[in-house]
Design a protein around this motif. Structure first.
Motif, PDB file in Angstrom:
ATOM      1  N   PRO A 281       0.790  -1.234   0.000  1.00 48.86           N
ATOM      2  CA  PRO A 281       0.000   0.000   0.000  1.00 48.86           C
ATOM      3  C   PRO A 281       0.827   1.291   0.000  1.00 48.86           C
ATOM      4  CG  PRO A 281      -1.007  -1.599   1.457  1.00 48.86           C
ATOM      5  CD  PRO A 281       0.288  -2.197   1.010  1.00 48.86           C
ATOM      6  N   ARG A 282       1.874   1.366   0.823  1.00 47.58           N
ATOM      7  CA  ARG A 282       2.655   2.605   0.889  1.00 47.58           C
ATOM      8  C   ARG A 282       3.381   2.857  -0.437  1.00 47.58           C
ATOM      9  NH1 ARG A 282       4.153   6.097   4.851  1.00 47.58           N
ATOM     10  NH2 ARG A 282       3.019   4.791   6.321  1.00 47.58           N
ATOM     11  N   SER A 283       3.952   1.824  -1.001  1.00 49.94           N
ATOM     12  CA  SER A 283       4.633   1.977  -2.285  1.00 49.94           C
ATOM     13  C   SER A 283       3.638   2.335  -3.390  1.00 49.94           C
ATOM     14  CB  SER A 283       5.383   0.702  -2.650  1.00 49.94           C
ATOM     15  OG  SER A 283       6.431   0.448  -1.736  1.00 49.94           O
ATOM     16  N   ALA A 284       2.447   1.743  -3.329  1.00 51.54           N
ATOM     17  CA  ALA A 284       1.419   2.051  -4.324  1.00 51.54           C
ATOM     18  C   ALA A 284       1.008   3.518  -4.240  1.00 51.54           C
ATOM     19  CB  ALA A 284       0.203   1.146  -4.115  1.00 51.54           C
ATOM     20  N   LEU A 285       0.897   4.042  -3.029  1.00 57.55           N
ATOM     21  CA  LEU A 285       0.566   5.457  -2.850  1.00 57.55           C
ATOM     22  C   LEU A 285       1.687   6.346  -3.365  1.00 57.55           C
ATOM     23  CD1 LEU A 285      -1.069   5.252   0.681  1.00 57.55           C
ATOM     24  CD2 LEU A 285      -2.218   6.019  -1.417  1.00 57.55           C
ATOM     25  N   THR A 286       2.922   5.940  -3.117  1.00 57.12           N
ATOM     26  CA  THR A 286       4.064   6.701  -3.634  1.00 57.12           C
ATOM     27  C   THR A 286       4.032   6.730  -5.157  1.00 57.12           C
ATOM     28  OG1 THR A 286       5.446   6.177  -1.717  1.00 57.12           O
ATOM     29  CG2 THR A 286       6.587   6.813  -3.737  1.00 57.12           C
ATOM     30  N   PHE A 287       3.740   5.584  -5.760  1.00 55.54           N
ATOM     31  CA  PHE A 287       3.628   5.522  -7.217  1.00 55.54           C
ATOM     32  C   PHE A 287       2.529   6.456  -7.707  1.00 55.54           C
ATOM     33  CE2 PHE A 287       1.849   4.060 -11.169  1.00 55.54           C
ATOM     34  CZ  PHE A 287       2.967   3.756 -11.940  1.00 55.54           C
ATOM     35  N   ALA A 288       1.368   6.420  -7.066  1.00 58.82           N
ATOM     36  CA  ALA A 288       0.245   7.259  -7.486  1.00 58.82           C
ATOM     37  C   ALA A 288       0.622   8.738  -7.418  1.00 58.82           C
ATOM     38  CB  ALA A 288      -0.970   6.975  -6.613  1.00 58.82           C
ATOM     39  N   MET A 289       1.296   9.135  -6.365  1.00 56.82           N
ATOM     40  CA  MET A 289       1.690  10.535  -6.206  1.00 56.82           C
ATOM     41  C   MET A 289       2.673  10.964  -7.293  1.00 56.82           C
ATOM     42  SD  MET A 289       3.610  12.366  -2.978  1.00 56.82           S
ATOM     43  CE  MET A 289       5.061  11.312  -3.157  1.00 56.82           C
ATOM     44  N   ALA A 290       3.719  10.134  -7.527  1.00 50.89           N
ATOM     45  CA  ALA A 290       4.743  10.495  -8.498  1.00 50.89           C
ATOM     46  C   ALA A 290       4.219  10.411  -9.931  1.00 50.89           C
ATOM     47  CB  ALA A 290       5.968   9.597  -8.325  1.00 50.89           C
ATOM     48  N   HIS A 291       3.306   9.479 -10.184  1.00 51.15           N
ATOM     49  CA  HIS A 291       2.752   9.333 -11.529  1.00 51.15           C
ATOM     50  C   HIS A 291       1.904  10.542 -11.895  1.00 51.15           C
ATOM     51  CE1 HIS A 291       0.257   6.961 -14.638  1.00 51.15           C
ATOM     52  NE2 HIS A 291       1.463   7.165 -15.149  1.00 51.15           N
ATOM     53  N   GLY A 292       1.151  11.056 -10.924  1.00 51.80           N
ATOM     54  CA  GLY A 292       0.428  12.303 -11.127  1.00 51.80           C
ATOM     55  C   GLY A 292      -0.866  12.204 -11.914  1.00 51.80           C
ATOM     56  N   ASP A 293      -1.297  11.011 -12.251  1.00 56.12           N
ATOM     57  CA  ASP A 293      -2.552  10.834 -12.990  1.00 56.12           C
ATOM     58  C   ASP A 293      -3.694  10.751 -11.973  1.00 56.12           C
ATOM     59  OD1 ASP A 293      -4.690  10.054 -14.582  1.00 56.12           O
ATOM     60  OD2 ASP A 293      -3.470   8.741 -15.840  1.00 56.12           O
ATOM     61  N   LEU A 294      -4.657  11.656 -12.090  1.00 56.10           N
ATOM     62  CA  LEU A 294      -5.720  11.712 -11.081  1.00 56.10           C
ATOM     63  C   LEU A 294      -6.708  10.560 -11.183  1.00 56.10           C
ATOM     64  CD1 LEU A 294      -6.476  15.518 -10.724  1.00 56.10           C
ATOM     65  CD2 LEU A 294      -4.785  14.084  -9.588  1.00 56.10           C
ATOM     66  N   ILE A 295      -6.498   9.674 -12.129  1.00 58.53           N
ATOM     67  CA  ILE A 295      -7.319   8.465 -12.164  1.00 58.53           C
ATOM     68  C   ILE A 295      -7.040   7.592 -10.943  1.00 58.53           C
ATOM     69  CG2 ILE A 295      -5.720   6.946 -13.414  1.00 58.53           C
ATOM     70  CD1 ILE A 295      -8.162   6.037 -15.101  1.00 58.53           C
ATOM     71  N   HIS A 296      -5.925   7.861 -10.271  1.00 60.78           N
ATOM     72  CA  HIS A 296      -5.565   7.090  -9.069  1.00 60.78           C
ATOM     73  C   HIS A 296      -6.280   7.592  -7.810  1.00 60.78           C
ATOM     74  CE1 HIS A 296      -2.587   5.296 -11.571  1.00 60.78           C
ATOM     75  NE2 HIS A 296      -1.758   6.319 -11.560  1.00 60.78           N
ATOM     76  N   LEU A 297      -7.030   8.686  -7.885  1.00 59.08           N
ATOM     77  CA  LEU A 297      -7.639   9.253  -6.676  1.00 59.08           C
ATOM     78  C   LEU A 297      -8.568   8.273  -5.949  1.00 59.08           C
ATOM     79  CD1 LEU A 297      -8.375  12.999  -7.563  1.00 59.08           C
ATOM     80  CD2 LEU A 297      -6.595  12.056  -6.063  1.00 59.08           C
ATOM     81  N   PRO A 298      -9.398   7.488  -6.632  1.00 60.80           N
ATOM     82  CA  PRO A 298     -10.233   6.527  -5.895  1.00 60.80           C
ATOM     83  C   PRO A 298      -9.399   5.547  -5.066  1.00 60.80           C
ATOM     84  CG  PRO A 298     -11.070   6.801  -8.113  1.00 60.80           C
ATOM     85  CD  PRO A 298      -9.759   7.522  -8.067  1.00 60.80           C
ATOM     86  N   PHE A 299      -8.282   5.097  -5.613  1.00 61.55           N
ATOM     87  CA  PHE A 299      -7.395   4.211  -4.851  1.00 61.55           C
ATOM     88  C   PHE A 299      -6.846   4.932  -3.625  1.00 61.55           C
ATOM     89  CE2 PHE A 299      -3.035   2.936  -3.850  1.00 61.55           C
ATOM     90  CZ  PHE A 299      -3.214   1.599  -3.552  1.00 61.55           C
ATOM     91  N   VAL A 300      -6.446   6.183  -3.793  1.00 66.28           N
ATOM     92  CA  VAL A 300      -5.901   6.953  -2.673  1.00 66.28           C
ATOM     93  C   VAL A 300      -6.951   7.102  -1.579  1.00 66.28           C
ATOM     94  CG1 VAL A 300      -4.983   9.202  -1.971  1.00 66.28           C
ATOM     95  CG2 VAL A 300      -4.273   8.186  -4.154  1.00 66.28           C
ATOM     96  N   VAL A 301      -8.182   7.413  -1.968  1.00 67.28           N
ATOM     97  CA  VAL A 301      -9.263   7.566  -0.986  1.00 67.28           C
ATOM     98  C   VAL A 301      -9.516   6.242  -0.273  1.00 67.28           C
ATOM     99  CG1 VAL A 301     -11.707   8.106  -0.681  1.00 67.28           C
ATOM    100  CG2 VAL A 301     -10.325   9.454  -2.274  1.00 67.28           C
ATOM    101  N   GLU A 302      -9.468   5.141  -1.014  1.00 70.99           N
ATOM    102  CA  GLU A 302      -9.685   3.824  -0.408  1.00 70.99           C
ATOM    103  C   GLU A 302      -8.637   3.538   0.663  1.00 70.99           C
ATOM    104  OE1 GLU A 302     -11.897   0.542   0.269  1.00 70.99           O
ATOM    105  OE2 GLU A 302     -12.354   2.148  -1.163  1.00 70.99           O
ATOM    106  N   GLN A 303      -7.393   3.941   0.429  1.00 74.71           N
ATOM    107  CA  GLN A 303      -6.323   3.682   1.387  1.00 74.71           C
ATOM    108  C   GLN A 303      -6.433   4.549   2.643  1.00 74.71           C
ATOM    109  OE1 GLN A 303      -4.127   1.162   1.258  1.00 74.71           O
ATOM    110  NE2 GLN A 303      -5.326   0.564  -0.547  1.00 74.71           N
ATOM    111  N   MET A 304      -7.286   5.570   2.616  1.00 75.73           N
ATOM    112  CA  MET A 304      -7.524   6.375   3.816  1.00 75.73           C
ATOM    113  C   MET A 304      -8.210   5.561   4.902  1.00 75.73           C
ATOM    114  SD  MET A 304      -8.685  10.063   2.260  1.00 75.73           S
ATOM    115  CE  MET A 304      -7.674  10.934   1.060  1.00 75.73           C
ATOM    116  N   GLY A 305      -8.760   4.404   4.537  1.00 75.00           N
ATOM    117  CA  GLY A 305      -9.356   3.515   5.521  1.00 75.00           C
ATOM    118  C   GLY A 305      -8.390   2.473   6.046  1.00 75.00           C
ATOM    119  N   ASN A 306      -7.155   2.490   5.559  1.00 70.81           N
ATOM    120  CA  ASN A 306      -6.133   1.542   5.997  1.00 70.81           C
ATOM    121  C   ASN A 306      -5.305   2.194   7.109  1.00 70.81           C
ATOM    122  OD1 ASN A 306      -3.889  -0.101   6.344  1.00 70.81           O
ATOM    123  ND2 ASN A 306      -3.527  -0.406   4.162  1.00 70.81           N
ATOM    124  N   PRO A 307      -5.418   1.744   8.361  1.00 71.98           N
ATOM    125  CA  PRO A 307      -4.724   2.415   9.472  1.00 71.98           C
ATOM    126  C   PRO A 307      -3.204   2.411   9.351  1.00 71.98           C
ATOM    127  CG  PRO A 307      -5.613   0.288  10.172  1.00 71.98           C
ATOM    128  CD  PRO A 307      -6.181   0.564   8.816  1.00 71.98           C
TER     129      PRO A 307
END
Length: 447
Positions: A281-307
């Motif tokens: 999860p942490r690496s996936a979030l790092t990838f989403a941030m660096a990639h910069g494509d906002l299609i990843h936003l649903p995934f980012v929001v989903e990870q907000m539920g991961n403590p």
């Protein structure tokens, strides 16, 4: 008393403290590469403090050098290697450089980073060292240092290597081959693609990954990105089973490769979405941030539920959209401090809290995201809510934290600019580069 011959007494503990404190401030700036709270203003402040202690060591000469070397030999940390290397480069003292290199050879995995950083800081002054240490007869640690410095400084420094890059790619030492791949990624040598392609099948994982990064950087994306993705996934598995210092080093490598993979992957690529499910999860979030494509936003929001990564996910959301979740009222109130807090294990989750990252209110963010105007930016590289261009990148270099500044600098360096921006360079060099970029922007607007 003849004041012209008077020498102030040297207080050895005070001079040693100068060496320790200079090393401390370098270490803080080095760690800032992933800190969400450390921007250019704080970097300037720490750089001034570091320089003050370095000045103290210089004023104490010739006593400053042996005391600084003693501190390096005692603590054996990258910061101390940085300080000693800078002192040795004050007048390019080969004997001092040899003394530093002798200590670095004992623990290269831990100390080489400081040595390379110092040589990169002094710019053209390191050209002679690059040439000497890259000699085919030099030992592998010296060659790795020379190649890594050349990779940081760019094509002009690569030109000072004692041999063609292909020579180092054939080294029997994997560390030399991996460092050569890094240098190859910043060169304009037309004959380097073939040996880099061969390196994609190297038995050593870092060599394969660095060769893939170099090839993709040079425009050979197809096969290179597939190899790099495989290396990232393998490295993620290795980090999961590592412990202690090895876990930290493995994590540093995984972070670098993940960010490179994201930056080299074209926005809109279908493989990017698939990769998020394969990465931790942490690496996936790092990838989403660096990639910069906002299609990843649903995934980012989903990870907000991961403590384990909720705070980090909130920060990635902010970095992509430019929206401050705390200012929007989308954070969960922090619990009162517990008397048991001091006994908690130092995890990445705890570090997120210590870095001041708030826990996002997932439901509120999700409700907003469901009708978010940001989704019109799908398939584009976005940072802090805007598509990246020179003006936006320059604004981020001035005001954003170091991880965001790194992404902005990558955009600047990849846009055919004659200005090379390095967010790990001395603050004065960064200011000069930003001023030059500002003049370029003004000229572009005027035209």
């Amino acid at each position: 008393m003849d004041s012209s011959t008077f020498q102030f007494p040297v207080i050895a503990p005070l001079v040693a403290r100068h060496a320790e404190d200079a090393a401390f401030y370098w270490s803080q700036m080095d760690r800032a590469r992933i800190s969400p709270q450390f921007g250019f203003e704080k970097l300037q402040h720490f750089n001034r403090l570091q320089d003050a202690h370095l000045d103290g060591l210089t004023v104490a000469e010739p006593n400053g050098w042996p005391l600084a070397l003693h501190v390096l030999e005692r603590w054996r940390k990258a910061g101390e290697a940085f300080v000693c290397t800078l002192l040795a480069m004050h007048r390019v003292d080969q004997a001092r450089l040899d003394a530093v290199l002798a200590v670095v050879r004992q623990r290269p995995d831990e100390l080489l980073r400081g040595l390379v950083s110092a040589l990169a800081w002094v710019g053209d002054q390191s050209n002679e060292v690059i040439q000497t240490w890259s000699d085919p007869k030099a030992d592998s640690v010296a060659q790795v240092a020379a190649l890594r410095v050349a990779a940081v400084r760019g094509p002009a420094a690569v030109a000072h290597l004692a041999s063609p890059l292909a020579t180092y790619l054939e080294s029997p030492v994997p560390y030399v081959r991996a460092a050569a791949c890094r240098a190859a990624g910043v060169t304009d040598q037309s004959d380097i693609a073939s040996p880099l392609t061969a390196a994609l099948e190297d038995l050593d994982l870092p060599v394969r990954a660095e060769a893939a990064i170099a090839l993709a950087t040079l425009g050979h994306h197809d096969i290179a990105l597939a190899v790099l993705q495989a290396c990232v996934l393998l490295q993620a598995g290795l980090r999961a089973s590592a412990t202690g210092w090895y876990k930290m080093q493995s994590g540093r490598r995984l972070h670098r490769w993940t960010v490179k993979l994201a930056l080299l992957t074209t926005p809109g690529a279908s493989s990017a979405q698939d990769l998020l499910a394969l990465l931790p999860p942490r690496s996936a979030l790092t990838f989403a941030m660096a990639h910069g494509d906002l299609i990843h936003l649903p995934f980012v929001v989903e990870q907000m539920g991961n403590p384990e990564v909720d705070r980090y996910a909130g920060w990635v959301w902010q970095t992509l959209t430019g929206m401050d979740i705390a200012a929007a009222g989308w954070t969960i109130p922090e619990p009162a401090p517990s008397t048991h807090d001091s006994n908690q294990v130092l995890t990445q989750t705890r570090l997120d809290a210590d870095n001041g990252l708030g826990r996002p209110l997932q439901a509120a963010v999700r409700a907003f995201a469901s009708s978010s105007p940001f989704f019109v930016l799908h398939g584009k590289r976005v940072l802090c809510g805007q598509e990246l261009d020179l003006e936006h990148a320059l604004n981020l270099l001035e005001s954003a934290p170091q991880p965001v500044r790194f992404l902005a600098a990558h955009n600047v360096n990849g846009a055919g600019s004659v200005v090379r921006m390095n967010v790990c360079a001395p603050a004065s060099a960064q200011r000069s580069a930003m001023n030059a970029l500002s003049h370029m922007l003004a000229a572009k607007v005027a035209a």
